[in-house]
Design a protein around this motif. Structure first.
Motif, PDB file in Angstrom:
ATOM      1  N   LEU A   1       0.829  -1.210   0.000  1.00  0.00           N
ATOM      2  CA  LEU A   1       0.000   0.000   0.000  1.00  0.00           C
ATOM      3  C   LEU A   1       0.862   1.258   0.000  1.00  0.00           C
ATOM      4  CD1 LEU A   1      -2.824  -0.943   2.521  1.00  0.00           C
ATOM      5  CD2 LEU A   1      -3.048  -0.610   0.061  1.00  0.00           C
ATOM      6  N   ARG A   2       1.951   1.200   0.749  1.00  0.00           N
ATOM      7  CA  ARG A   2       2.855   2.362   0.812  1.00  0.00           C
ATOM      8  C   ARG A   2       3.457   2.644  -0.562  1.00  0.00           C
ATOM      9  NH1 ARG A   2       8.521   2.818   2.098  1.00  0.00           N
ATOM     10  NH2 ARG A   2       8.964   4.910   2.831  1.00  0.00           N
ATOM     11  N   ILE A   3       3.870   1.595  -1.253  1.00  0.00           N
ATOM     12  CA  ILE A   3       4.436   1.770  -2.589  1.00  0.00           C
ATOM     13  C   ILE A   3       3.385   2.341  -3.538  1.00  0.00           C
ATOM     14  CG2 ILE A   3       5.317   0.503  -4.595  1.00  0.00           C
ATOM     15  CD1 ILE A   3       6.730  -1.368  -2.569  1.00  0.00           C
ATOM     16  N   GLY A   4       2.151   1.843  -3.417  1.00  0.00           N
ATOM     17  CA  GLY A   4       1.066   2.360  -4.260  1.00  0.00           C
ATOM     18  C   GLY A   4       0.804   3.832  -4.020  1.00  0.00           C
ATOM     19  N   VAL A   5       0.837   4.240  -2.772  1.00  0.00           N
ATOM     20  CA  VAL A   5       0.615   5.656  -2.438  1.00  0.00           C
ATOM     21  C   VAL A   5       1.736   6.511  -3.015  1.00  0.00           C
ATOM     22  CG1 VAL A   5       0.598   7.296  -0.513  1.00  0.00           C
ATOM     23  CG2 VAL A   5      -0.795   5.238  -0.413  1.00  0.00           C
ATOM     24  N   LEU A   6       2.974   6.049  -2.903  1.00  0.00           N
ATOM     25  CA  LEU A   6       4.100   6.816  -3.447  1.00  0.00           C
ATOM     26  C   LEU A   6       3.991   6.964  -4.964  1.00  0.00           C
ATOM     27  CD1 LEU A   6       7.077   5.391  -1.347  1.00  0.00           C
ATOM     28  CD2 LEU A   6       5.965   7.615  -1.123  1.00  0.00           C
ATOM     29  N   VAL A   7       3.580   5.914  -5.650  1.00  0.00           N
ATOM     30  CA  VAL A   7       3.421   5.983  -7.111  1.00  0.00           C
ATOM     31  C   VAL A   7       2.310   6.962  -7.466  1.00  0.00           C
ATOM     32  CG1 VAL A   7       2.688   4.656  -9.130  1.00  0.00           C
ATOM     33  CG2 VAL A   7       4.367   3.705  -7.561  1.00  0.00           C
ATOM     34  N   ALA A   8       1.194   6.894  -6.754  1.00  0.00           N
ATOM     35  CA  ALA A   8       0.085   7.816  -7.025  1.00  0.00           C
ATOM     36  C   ALA A   8       0.507   9.264  -6.782  1.00  0.00           C
ATOM     37  CB  ALA A   8      -1.115   7.455  -6.153  1.00  0.00           C
ATOM     38  N   GLN A   9       1.255   9.511  -5.713  1.00  0.00           N
ATOM     39  CA  GLN A   9       1.721  10.869  -5.432  1.00  0.00           C
ATOM     40  C   GLN A   9       2.660  11.360  -6.533  1.00  0.00           C
ATOM     41  OE1 GLN A   9       3.472  10.530  -1.556  1.00  0.00           O
ATOM     42  NE2 GLN A   9       1.544  10.972  -0.495  1.00  0.00           N
ATOM     43  N   ARG A  10       3.579  10.499  -6.956  1.00  0.00           N
ATOM     44  CA  ARG A  10       4.521  10.890  -8.010  1.00  0.00           C
ATOM     45  C   ARG A  10       3.777  11.209  -9.306  1.00  0.00           C
ATOM     46  NH1 ARG A  10       7.936   6.270  -9.010  1.00  0.00           N
ATOM     47  NH2 ARG A  10       6.351   5.699 -10.502  1.00  0.00           N
ATOM     48  N   ASN A  11       2.797  10.379  -9.675  1.00  0.00           N
ATOM     49  CA  ASN A  11       2.033  10.618 -10.904  1.00  0.00           C
ATOM     50  C   ASN A  11       1.205  11.893 -10.813  1.00  0.00           C
ATOM     51  OD1 ASN A  11       3.088   8.323 -12.013  1.00  0.00           O
ATOM     52  ND2 ASN A  11       1.303   7.056 -11.562  1.00  0.00           N
ATOM     53  N   THR A  12       0.644  12.160  -9.649  1.00  0.00           N
ATOM     54  CA  THR A  12      -0.135  13.390  -9.475  1.00  0.00           C
ATOM     55  C   THR A  12       0.759  14.620  -9.600  1.00  0.00           C
ATOM     56  OG1 THR A  12      -1.621  12.191  -7.993  1.00  0.00           O
ATOM     57  CG2 THR A  12      -1.722  14.584  -7.924  1.00  0.00           C
ATOM     58  N   ARG A  13       1.942  14.542  -8.980  1.00  0.00           N
ATOM     59  CA  ARG A  13       2.890  15.664  -9.098  1.00  0.00           C
ATOM     60  C   ARG A  13       3.259  15.909 -10.562  1.00  0.00           C
ATOM     61  NH1 ARG A  13       6.557  13.267  -5.891  1.00  0.00           N
ATOM     62  NH2 ARG A  13       5.489  13.089  -3.923  1.00  0.00           N
TER      63      ARG A  13
ATOM     64  N   TYR B   1       1.516  15.136 -13.199  1.00  0.00           N
ATOM     65  CA  TYR B   1       0.365  15.668 -13.919  1.00  0.00           C
ATOM     66  C   TYR B   1       0.233  17.167 -13.691  1.00  0.00           C
ATOM     67  CZ  TYR B   1      -4.382  16.889 -15.090  1.00  0.00           C
ATOM     68  OH  TYR B   1      -5.470  17.518 -15.610  1.00  0.00           O
ATOM     69  N   PHE B   2       0.389  17.600 -12.446  1.00  0.00           N
ATOM     70  CA  PHE B   2       0.261  19.033 -12.166  1.00  0.00           C
ATOM     71  C   PHE B   2       1.363  19.845 -12.833  1.00  0.00           C
ATOM     72  CE2 PHE B   2      -2.458  17.807  -8.487  1.00  0.00           C
ATOM     73  CZ  PHE B   2      -3.585  18.505  -8.906  1.00  0.00           C
ATOM     74  N   VAL B   3       2.529  19.245 -13.016  1.00  0.00           N
ATOM     75  CA  VAL B   3       3.617  19.946 -13.720  1.00  0.00           C
ATOM     76  C   VAL B   3       3.316  20.012 -15.218  1.00  0.00           C
ATOM     77  CG1 VAL B   3       6.041  19.744 -14.403  1.00  0.00           C
ATOM     78  CG2 VAL B   3       5.388  19.408 -12.016  1.00  0.00           C
TER      79      VAL B   3
ATOM     80  N   ARG C   1      -0.528  19.358 -23.725  1.00  0.00           N
ATOM     81  CA  ARG C   1      -1.926  19.544 -24.133  1.00  0.00           C
ATOM     82  C   ARG C   1      -2.118  19.069 -25.566  1.00  0.00           C
ATOM     83  NH1 ARG C   1      -3.809  25.443 -21.809  1.00  0.00           N
ATOM     84  NH2 ARG C   1      -3.729  24.858 -19.604  1.00  0.00           N
ATOM     85  N   LEU C   2      -1.206  19.430 -26.440  1.00  0.00           N
ATOM     86  CA  LEU C   2      -1.287  19.002 -27.835  1.00  0.00           C
ATOM     87  C   LEU C   2      -1.218  17.473 -27.934  1.00  0.00           C
ATOM     88  CD1 LEU C   2      -1.307  19.752 -30.847  1.00  0.00           C
ATOM     89  CD2 LEU C   2       1.200  19.786 -30.728  1.00  0.00           C
ATOM     90  N   PHE C   3      -0.310  16.872 -27.195  1.00  0.00           N
ATOM     91  CA  PHE C   3      -0.149  15.420 -27.216  1.00  0.00           C
ATOM     92  C   PHE C   3      -1.421  14.709 -26.760  1.00  0.00           C
ATOM     93  CE2 PHE C   3       1.080  11.518 -24.929  1.00  0.00           C
ATOM     94  CZ  PHE C   3       1.566  10.785 -26.011  1.00  0.00           C
ATOM     95  N   THR C   4      -2.029  15.195 -25.674  1.00  0.00           N
ATOM     96  CA  THR C   4      -3.237  14.531 -25.161  1.00  0.00           C
ATOM     97  C   THR C   4      -4.429  14.691 -26.102  1.00  0.00           C
ATOM     98  OG1 THR C   4      -3.757  16.482 -23.822  1.00  0.00           O
ATOM     99  CG2 THR C   4      -2.580  14.671 -22.740  1.00  0.00           C
ATOM    100  N   LYS C   5      -4.441  15.751 -26.898  1.00  0.00           N
ATOM    101  CA  LYS C   5      -5.538  15.933 -27.844  1.00  0.00           C
ATOM    102  C   LYS C   5      -5.317  15.143 -29.128  1.00  0.00           C
ATOM    103  CE  LYS C   5      -7.158  20.248 -26.024  1.00  0.00           C
ATOM    104  NZ  LYS C   5      -7.386  21.656 -26.204  1.00  0.00           N
TER     105      LYS C   5
END
Length: 134
Positions: free
Chosen positions: A78-90, A92-94, A102-106
């Motif tokens: 669970l700890r590893i999962g939380v760290l991965v989710a936090q890293r991915n969220t960071r 995404y916000f960057v 934006r161009l790539f996702t469209k």
């Protein structure tokens, strides 16, 4: 008998009399019966209860240790999962304000490569179903 004395030889013919040890003077053995004096049965039952208690405590110890290790492993996962989710969220916000992202996702859903892969996977599933039927 082996529960009481695991180190004994099971082929020994007079096991109960030998096991009684200090109670040997208080027993009379016949070929098929053992007669005990007053109080000897109670002492033997107490000895049996102590041995059973030791076995059960050992089993409980093993079971609790196994459960604790299993719980700890799950917490680590669970700890590893939380760290991965936090890293991915960071990340995404960057990236969300970056114009190239934006161009790539469209553009990505419009690419034919992804659609071809999906169609290929669907065809493979259909082939597997046909093989199972045939």
């Amino acid at each position: 008998w082996l529960v009481y004395n695991p180190n004994s030889d099971p082929s020994f013919p007079d096991l109960p009399a030998m096991w009684c040890g200090r109670y040997i003077n208080q027993t009379v053995t016949l070929p098929s019966q053992i007669f005990l004096r007053c109080g000897v049965v109670g002492a033997l039952e107490d000895k049996r209860d102590e041995r059973i208690k030791e076995v059960l405590i050992g089993f409980q110890t093993l079971a609790r240790g196994w459960l604790a290790r299993k719980r700890y492993k799950r917490l680590l996962d669970l700890r590893i999962g939380v760290l991965v989710a936090q890293r991915n969220t960071r990340q995404y916000f960057v990236l969300r304000k970056w114009q190239w992202w934006r161009l790539f996702t469209k553009v990505k859903p419009l690419l034919s490569v992804t659609r071809q892969e999906e169609e290929f996977k669907e065809k493979e599933k259909e082939m597997e179903k046909i093989k199972k039927i045939a």
